[in-house]
Enzyme design. Structure first.
Site, mmCIF file in Angstrom:
data_model
loop_
_atom_site.group_PDB
_atom_site.id
_atom_site.type_symbol
_atom_site.label_atom_id
_atom_site.label_comp_id
_atom_site.label_asym_id
_atom_site.label_seq_id
_atom_site.Cartn_x
_atom_site.Cartn_y
_atom_site.Cartn_z
ATOM 1 N N GLY A 86 0.838 -1.450 -0.035
ATOM 2 C CA GLY A 86 0.034 0.069 -0.097
ATOM 3 C C GLY A 86 0.894 1.440 -0.058
ATOM 4 O O GLY A 86 1.908 1.338 0.805
ATOM 5 N N ARG A 113 1.627 -4.927 -5.638
ATOM 6 C CA ARG A 113 1.802 -6.261 -4.985
ATOM 7 C C ARG A 113 2.295 -7.109 -5.785
ATOM 8 O O ARG A 113 2.365 -7.051 -7.027
ATOM 9 C CB ARG A 113 0.166 -6.481 -4.382
ATOM 10 C CG ARG A 113 -0.158 -5.441 -3.371
ATOM 11 C CD ARG A 113 -1.245 -5.824 -2.276
ATOM 12 N NE ARG A 113 -1.118 -5.066 -1.198
ATOM 13 C CZ ARG A 113 -1.901 -3.885 -1.330
ATOM 14 N NH1 ARG A 113 -2.820 -3.809 -2.097
ATOM 15 N NH2 ARG A 113 -2.157 -3.111 -0.162
ATOM 16 N N ASP A 123 4.114 -4.324 6.850
ATOM 17 C CA ASP A 123 4.558 -5.445 7.389
ATOM 18 C C ASP A 123 4.357 -6.589 6.059
ATOM 19 O O ASP A 123 5.540 -7.447 6.198
ATOM 20 C CB ASP A 123 3.802 -5.923 8.613
ATOM 21 C CG ASP A 123 2.361 -6.073 8.303
ATOM 22 O OD1 ASP A 123 1.721 -5.531 7.344
ATOM 23 O OD2 ASP A 123 1.531 -7.182 8.926
ATOM 24 N N THR A 131 3.272 3.113 5.483
ATOM 25 C CA THR A 131 1.950 2.645 5.265
ATOM 26 C C THR A 131 1.189 3.873 6.125
ATOM 27 O O THR A 131 1.566 4.302 7.368
ATOM 28 C CB THR A 131 1.850 1.479 5.915
ATOM 29 O OG1 THR A 131 0.391 1.120 6.080
ATOM 30 C CG2 THR A 131 2.526 1.092 7.237
HETATM 31 P P1 ADP Z 1 2.183 -3.942 2.827
HETATM 32 O O1 ADP Z 1 3.858 -4.043 2.746
HETATM 33 O O2 ADP Z 1 1.443 -2.682 2.598
HETATM 34 O O3 ADP Z 1 1.700 -4.649 4.114
HETATM 35 P P2 ADP Z 1 1.198 -6.576 1.413
HETATM 36 O O4 ADP Z 1 0.655 -7.013 2.630
HETATM 37 O O5 ADP Z 1 0.184 -6.398 0.288
HETATM 38 O O6 ADP Z 1 1.610 -4.880 1.616
HETATM 39 O O7 ADP Z 1 2.504 -6.996 0.810
HETATM 40 C C1 ADP Z 1 3.250 -6.570 -0.284
HETATM 41 C C2 ADP Z 1 3.971 -7.496 -0.926
HETATM 42 O O8 ADP Z 1 4.983 -8.197 -0.176
HETATM 43 C C3 ADP Z 1 3.099 -8.940 -1.517
HETATM 44 O O9 ADP Z 1 2.552 -8.452 -2.846
HETATM 45 C C4 ADP Z 1 4.183 -9.792 -2.004
HETATM 46 O O10 ADP Z 1 4.873 -9.524 -2.951
HETATM 47 C C5 ADP Z 1 5.395 -9.327 -0.670
HETATM 48 N N1 ADP Z 1 5.019 -10.446 0.482
HETATM 49 C C6 ADP Z 1 4.174 -10.397 1.395
HETATM 50 N N2 ADP Z 1 4.246 -11.627 2.268
HETATM 51 C C7 ADP Z 1 5.349 -12.239 1.868
HETATM 52 C C8 ADP Z 1 5.810 -13.370 2.082
HETATM 53 N N3 ADP Z 1 5.426 -14.147 3.274
HETATM 54 N N4 ADP Z 1 6.764 -13.828 1.487
HETATM 55 C C9 ADP Z 1 7.309 -13.369 0.466
HETATM 56 N N5 ADP Z 1 6.768 -12.286 -0.047
HETATM 57 C C10 ADP Z 1 5.756 -11.646 0.623
#
Ligand code: ADP
Length: 332
Positions: free
Chosen positions: A12, A73, A104, A127
């Site tokens: 985000g 993402r 996170d 964020t």
């Molecule tokens: P934010 O950083 O805002 O919390 P997201 O939860 O959408 O955003 O996560 C962003 C990106 O991080 C995901 O689209 C994915 O590419 C990567 N990601 C999230 N969790 C994992 C994981 N367990 N292993 C590898 N990549 C991850």
């Protein structure tokens, strides 16, 4: 040999991400490092979509919302093969340090990458949700409060004019920081927070009771409720219908949505971005890796990446108490 650092923004987007990129680039340039930016979050790592970042490019950037590196993402990155491709591309580009600005979810990705890539990884919290443990605040959070508050002020005007009930949904993912502070700073009448929500019926009857008490005292009244997203099981429209039925008043829903992610960052976010960006670059010559930089009591600190999602950041007690007291006292 000249160090090569790379930056990406992921997940985000949040106001102040550009200010953070700028702070990193300026501090890194001062050290003579080579600086790259990967485009569209982890997608850029997989496709080796990389641009060179220079101090000249940072001109007039501090105040701009969004992120010049774009954010996204990236599902393929979560697979073993995706992580391996990213690690290979980083090694091929001789990147020494990767800065990940995100939430996170992005830090989970950075941590997973750290298991197979031996370069340095440093996360920076960006964020609007402020739902990252290990830091007092995240870049973008203060601007989002400001945006929500100025919108709720406007809603209040029309609510007052028509003696109506308004339900304003704000973002926050599964945390109530934004809702709580937006409600407090806009003198909203009620707030529904994920951390405090227990029961639909209780919430509805509490709100109705307060509206009725106010009507008994003053006649027709307006009432503004702030609702954190993802709290009400059937969504804001269901809540409005139920509340209208029970209170016998018109209840209007307003979903603030993505406007909260945009706009020029307020000073607090700019300052946080500068503080964290500069501190992150100061770690390049150290062996510190697999951490997020954050602030604790205004001082820059590092915390291991897993801590940022394994711990749940609590809402500030004082703010919760103040809001609860205001909500209760107003309707005695
Ligand atoms: P934010 O950083 O805002 O919390 P997201 O939860 O959408 O955003 O996560 C962003 C990106 O991080 C995901 O689209 C994915 O590419 C990567 N990601 C999230 N969790 C994992 C994981 N367990 N292993 C590898 N990549 C991850």
């Amino acid at each position: 040999m000249t160090k090569h650092i790379a930056i990406l923004t992921s997940g985000g987007d949040a106001p102040g991400m550009n200010a953070c990129i700028r702070a990193i680039v300026i501090a890194a340039d001062r050290q003579g490092y080579q600086i790259s930016g990967y485009l569209r979050g982890y997608n850029g790592l997989l496709d080796d979509q990389r641009i060179t970042l220079t101090c000249e490019r940072m001109h007039n950037l501090l105040q701009q919302g969004g992120t010049i590196l774009h954010s996204a993402r990236c599902k393929p990155f979560t697979t073993e093969q995706g992580l391996q491709t990213a690690a290979d591309n980083l090694s091929k580009a001789s990147v020494d340090t990767l800065f990940v600005i995100g939430g996170d979810g992005s830090f989970r990705g950075a941590h997973a990458l750290g298991d197979i890539w031996d370069g340095q990884i440093i996360g920076l919290p960006g964020t609007i949700d402020n739902d990252v443990a290990g830091t007092d605040a995240t870049i973008g959070y203060y601007t989002a409060i400001e945006t929500a508050v100025s919108s709720i002020d406007k809603v209040r005007d029309t609510a007052d004019a028509f003696d109506r009930v308004f339900m304003v949904e704000v973002m926050g993912r599964h945390a109530g920081f934004l809702a709580l502070h937006a409600a407090l700073a806009s003198a909203s009448d009620y707030v529904i927070l994920p951390e405090r929500f227990t029961d639909e019926r209780d919430t509805l009857s509490q709100i109705c009771k307060q509206i009725q008490q106010r009507q008994a005292k003053r006649g027709p009244v307006s009432y503004v409720i702030v609702l954190a997203e993802n709290v009400w099981p059937e969504g804001i429209n269901d809540l409005c219908v139920k509340l209208a039925k029970q209170s016998d008043m018109e209840v209007k829903p307003v979903i603030l949505g993505h406007v909260q992610r945009g706009g020029s960052p307020v000073s607090q976010d700019r300052l946080l971005a500068v503080q964290l960006g500069t501190y992150a670059v100061s770690l390049v010559e150290t062996s510190t890796s697999g951490v997020m930089v954050g602030t604790y009591e205004d001082k820059a600190v590092t915390v291991p990446l897993p801590q940022t999602w394994e711990e749940t950041k609590p809402l500030p007690d004082d703010a919760v108490t103040t809001m609860t007291t205001l909500m209760n006292e107003r309707y005695q």
